[in-house]
Design an enzyme around this catalytic site. Structure first.
Site, PDB file in Angstrom:
ATOM      1  N   GLU A 137       0.771  -1.090   0.134  1.00 29.13           N
ATOM      2  CA  GLU A 137       0.052  -0.194  -0.318  1.00 29.13           C
ATOM      3  C   GLU A 137       0.627   1.590  -0.106  1.00 29.13           C
ATOM      4  OE1 GLU A 137      -3.001  -0.021  -0.584  1.00 29.13           O
ATOM      5  OE2 GLU A 137      -4.015  -1.999   0.196  1.00 29.13           O
ATOM      6  N   ASP A 277      -4.788  -9.273  -8.409  1.00 31.03           N
ATOM      7  CA  ASP A 277      -4.908  -8.439  -9.329  1.00 31.03           C
ATOM      8  C   ASP A 277      -4.043  -7.098  -9.364  1.00 31.03           C
ATOM      9  OD1 ASP A 277      -4.650  -7.154  -7.205  1.00 31.03           O
ATOM     10  OD2 ASP A 277      -6.496  -5.965  -7.474  1.00 31.03           O
ATOM     11  N   GLU A 391     -12.836   0.724 -10.012  1.00 28.62           N
ATOM     12  CA  GLU A 391     -12.063  -0.127 -11.126  1.00 28.62           C
ATOM     13  C   GLU A 391     -13.423  -0.047 -11.874  1.00 28.62           C
ATOM     14  OE1 GLU A 391     -11.486  -0.951  -7.583  1.00 28.62           O
ATOM     15  OE2 GLU A 391      -9.798  -1.072  -8.281  1.00 28.62           O
ATOM     16  N   THR A 474      -1.153   0.961 -10.789  1.00 28.76           N
ATOM     17  CA  THR A 474      -2.187   0.814 -10.200  1.00 28.76           C
ATOM     18  C   THR A 474      -3.103   1.438  -9.609  1.00 28.76           C
ATOM     19  OG1 THR A 474      -3.251  -1.477  -9.093  1.00 28.76           O
ATOM     20  CG2 THR A 474      -1.239  -0.912  -8.168  1.00 28.76           C
TER      21      THR A 474
HETATM   22  C1  DMJ Z   1      -6.486   0.724  -4.819  1.00 28.22           C
HETATM   23  O1  DMJ Z   1      -5.610   1.512  -4.120  1.00 28.22           O
HETATM   24  C2  DMJ Z   1      -5.228   0.181  -6.506  1.00 28.22           C
HETATM   25  O2  DMJ Z   1      -6.209   0.029  -7.778  1.00 28.22           O
HETATM   26  C3  DMJ Z   1      -4.948  -1.145  -5.771  1.00 28.22           C
HETATM   27  O3  DMJ Z   1      -4.181  -2.113  -6.842  1.00 28.22           O
HETATM   28  C4  DMJ Z   1      -5.917  -2.076  -5.728  1.00 28.22           C
HETATM   29  N1  DMJ Z   1      -7.531  -1.344  -5.194  1.00 28.22           N
HETATM   30  C5  DMJ Z   1      -7.428   0.204  -4.597  1.00 28.22           C
HETATM   31  C6  DMJ Z   1      -8.618   0.810  -5.476  1.00 28.22           C
HETATM   32  O4  DMJ Z   1      -9.979  -0.067  -4.735  1.00 28.22           O
END
Ligand code: DMJ
Length: 617
Positions: A137, A277, A391, A474
């Protein structure tokens, strides 16, 4: 009453006028969508600032806003920490939401606010704090936010005041990167999921981590190495990624959780959602950003395995990595990023079909619930929440980039409307605790500003992307695709190979996001159409989804037109979908036809009725 003759001539005129003035009809169409885009862009802009200003007023410099109580939470040390263990005594936040907002500010053209943020962070941000954070994170939100903001600050195209910037964000990013390194000091090189920013790995720290936790660090740490010239960050992330890949099964599948000291799997079941993911996402995006064939090879095998073992029609279930047998039949909100990744790859047919299903679920509940049990057609009893996740907006943005189908603008509009009606409160945007009651929760996650608002804004105004090549992390932070970071720039990312979008009044160069990186293989060439199968496309086993992608290019249509001596409309076949003739009608095949067989069609009664696919796909 008008005389009958006059009425007759009016009717005749109305019938023939579209063919007399075809241009004005399409111009009316395009000015409708341009006006719609301007209107929606303004709405998203207002959403972002409502969230941002409330954060500044009630929460800054703490991490995230509590929009119902108009207070704050120092959540960096809580992210991923479900049991809220080892919370620090003296941690006063790291301005997480400010860091996460910076790239969105630049995309929305607010350089003044961006510079204010740079200045504040340069003078105040300090990572020497006794806080146990989640490596993944902190990497995607803080390190990614800082690295991306540093690049934007130094990019002359952004016209920021260059003189006042002395690489302060990079210095902060490097300090943070160094604090990550002790996590990688394990017998396997797989990093611990948790690290104390001041003291390193804590005593008795858990050795369990997730696939995405240790397999999606390469973009941010790689970029940090390229920017500082110190390879240590990229090497650590790469070693972990390679080790993780070596743990795949003979089916090229991975599990969800593992032990970093033994390198043994703990949870053998996995899918494309939580815990996994971004691992897939980063294999592919690392190939784009750093140009290494190795990343492509890993991604390609992993992608084909996902399509083969997890996909069921437009849905993705979980499966056991050892035998490929289905385990859990669940739709999760996080899975909705997958169609966006598929667009980048070039598997647009599969992206489109899954995306439509996520939209159905969004419309059914008003937002996407965290978990939906596909086998029982019901919500998961405890995961009924929607924490403002990005998403679906992300995938909608990518699909619009690739197709320019205005239907995706309509999807974006309904996402914006839902967010405004269900989650907007006086103090910001609140998460939804239960999608059946729309009861709210007192939390505005930082990714709402980093991703949700950003992707919605880019859907309606992509001027930031024109003539530039970015990969979004991401967490939605843009990193530029630079030839200096590459062994070899992929063909699709070389500007001279970019396609031109024919739908614009003037042909305009598209960003690399509209291109198909996944190589296409020509399968067959009949007199009317060329069948092209993307090397990334695996037809699933269900008979009603068994068609491969077939594209008809403009050139072939022209060739066919000459050979047949008559005008043909461009035709695009998708899996079970055919668009022809009247561009506005999307038709669904009743059964998968053989080549050149007469086909029966019926109107698609589903949500895609307003499609206008064009031949450049
Ligand atoms: C975000 O922090 C990032 O996209 C992560 O990869 C997973 N999803 C959360 C938001 O839903």
């Amino acid at each position: 009453m008008l005389p009958r003759q006059v009425v007759k001539w009016i009717l005749v005129f109305l019938v023939i006028s579209p063919s007399l003035f075809p241009v004005s009809v399409s111009e009316a169409d395009s000015s409708y969508w341009s006006a719609k885009k301007r209107h929606m862009k303004k709405k998203v802009h207002d959403m972002f600032y409502h969230a941002y200003e409330n954060y500044l007023t009630h929460a800054f410099p703490h991490d995230e806003l509590k929009p119902l109580s108009k207070s704050f939470t120092d959540s960096l040390s809580e992210l991923g920490n479900l049991k809220l263990e080892h919370l620090p005594q003296h941690y006063n936040g790291s301005a997480l939401t400010l860091i996460e907002s910076m790239s969105s500010l630049v995309i929305m053209g607010n350089n003044t606010e961006f510079e204010r943020a740079v200045l504040w962070l340069s003078e105040n941000l300090n990572f020497d704090v006794d806080a146990r954070i989640n490596l993944f994170e902190c990497n995607i939100r803080v390190l990614g936010g800082l690295v991306s903001a540093h690049i934007l600050a130094t990019d002359s195209a952004n016209r920021l005041v260059q003189g006042s910037y002395k690489n302060q964000l990079l210095t902060l990013a490097e300090d943070l990167g160094r604090r990550f390194l002790p996590a990688f000091d394990t017998p396997t090189g797989l990093p611990y999921a948790w690290i104390n920013l001041k003291y390193g790995v804590m005593e008795n720290e858990t050795t369990e981590t997730s696939t995405s936790g240790c397999g999606s660090l390469i973009l941010e740490m790689g970029a940090l190495s390229r920017l500082t010239g110190d390879p240590i960050y990229e090497s650590a992330a790469l070693r972990a990624l390679r080790r993780l890949w070596s743990m795949r099964s003979s089916l090229n599948l991975l599990g969800t959780t593992l032990d970093v000291t033994t390198g043994e799997w703990i949870e053998y079941s996995s899918g494309i959602g939580a815990g996994v993911d971004s691992f897939y996402e980063y294999l592919f995006k690392a190939h784009i950003l750093f140009g290494k064939e190795d990343f492509w090879r890993m991604f390609h095998s992993a992608y084909l395995a996902v399509q083969k073992y997890f996909r069921h029609g437009p849905w993705y279930h979980e499966a056991d990595m050892r035998n490929g047998k289905a385990t859990y039949w669940q739709l999760t909100s996080l899975q909705a990023f997958w169609p966006g990744l598929q667009v980048l790859v070039g598997d647009i047919a599969a992206a489109n079909s899954s995306h439509r299903e996520f939209v159905h679920v969004w419309k059914k509940f008003g937002v996407l619930p965290e978990r939906y049990l596909l086998d029982h057609l019901m919500l998961h009893p405890t995961e009924k929440y929607y924490p403002l996740r990005p998403e679906l907006a992300e995938s909608t943005f990518y699909l619009y980039q690739a197709t320019k189908d205005p239907w995706y603008l309509e999807v974006g509009e309904s996402i914006v409307n839902s967010l405004n009606s269900y989650t907007k409160v006086d103090g910001g945007f609140a998460s939804i605790r239960d999608v059946t009651t729309m009861q709210l929760e007192d939390h505005q996650h930082s990714f709402f500003l980093a991703e949700t608002c950003k992707y919605l804004y880019l859907l309606f105004d992509d001027s930031f992307l024109v003539d530039r090549n970015y990969v979004f992390t991401t967490e939605g932070h843009p990193l530029p695709v630079l030839s200096s970071w590459h062994d070899r720039l992929p063909e699709a990312y070389i500007p001279r190979n970019w396609t031109f979008l024919p739908s614009e009044k003037q042909a305009r160069r598209a960003s690399a996001m509209t291109l198909q990186v996944c190589p296409a293989t020509s399968l067959d060439c009949r007199h009317r159409c060329q069948q092209v199968k993307s090397a990334c496309h695996i037809p699933d086993a269900r008979s009603d989804h068994s068609r491969t992608c077939i594209y008809v290019t403009d050139e072939l249509s022209n060739e066919a037109q000459q050979s047949e001596g008559r005008k043909l409309s461009p035709i695009i076949h998708y899996e079970g979908l055919k668009v022809s003739g009247k561009k506005k009608n999307l038709l669904r095949l009743e059964s998968a036809p053989h080549n050149n067989e007469e086909i029966r069609v019926m109107e698609d009664s589903g949500i895609h009725h307003n499609s206008s696919w064009t031949a450049h796909q």
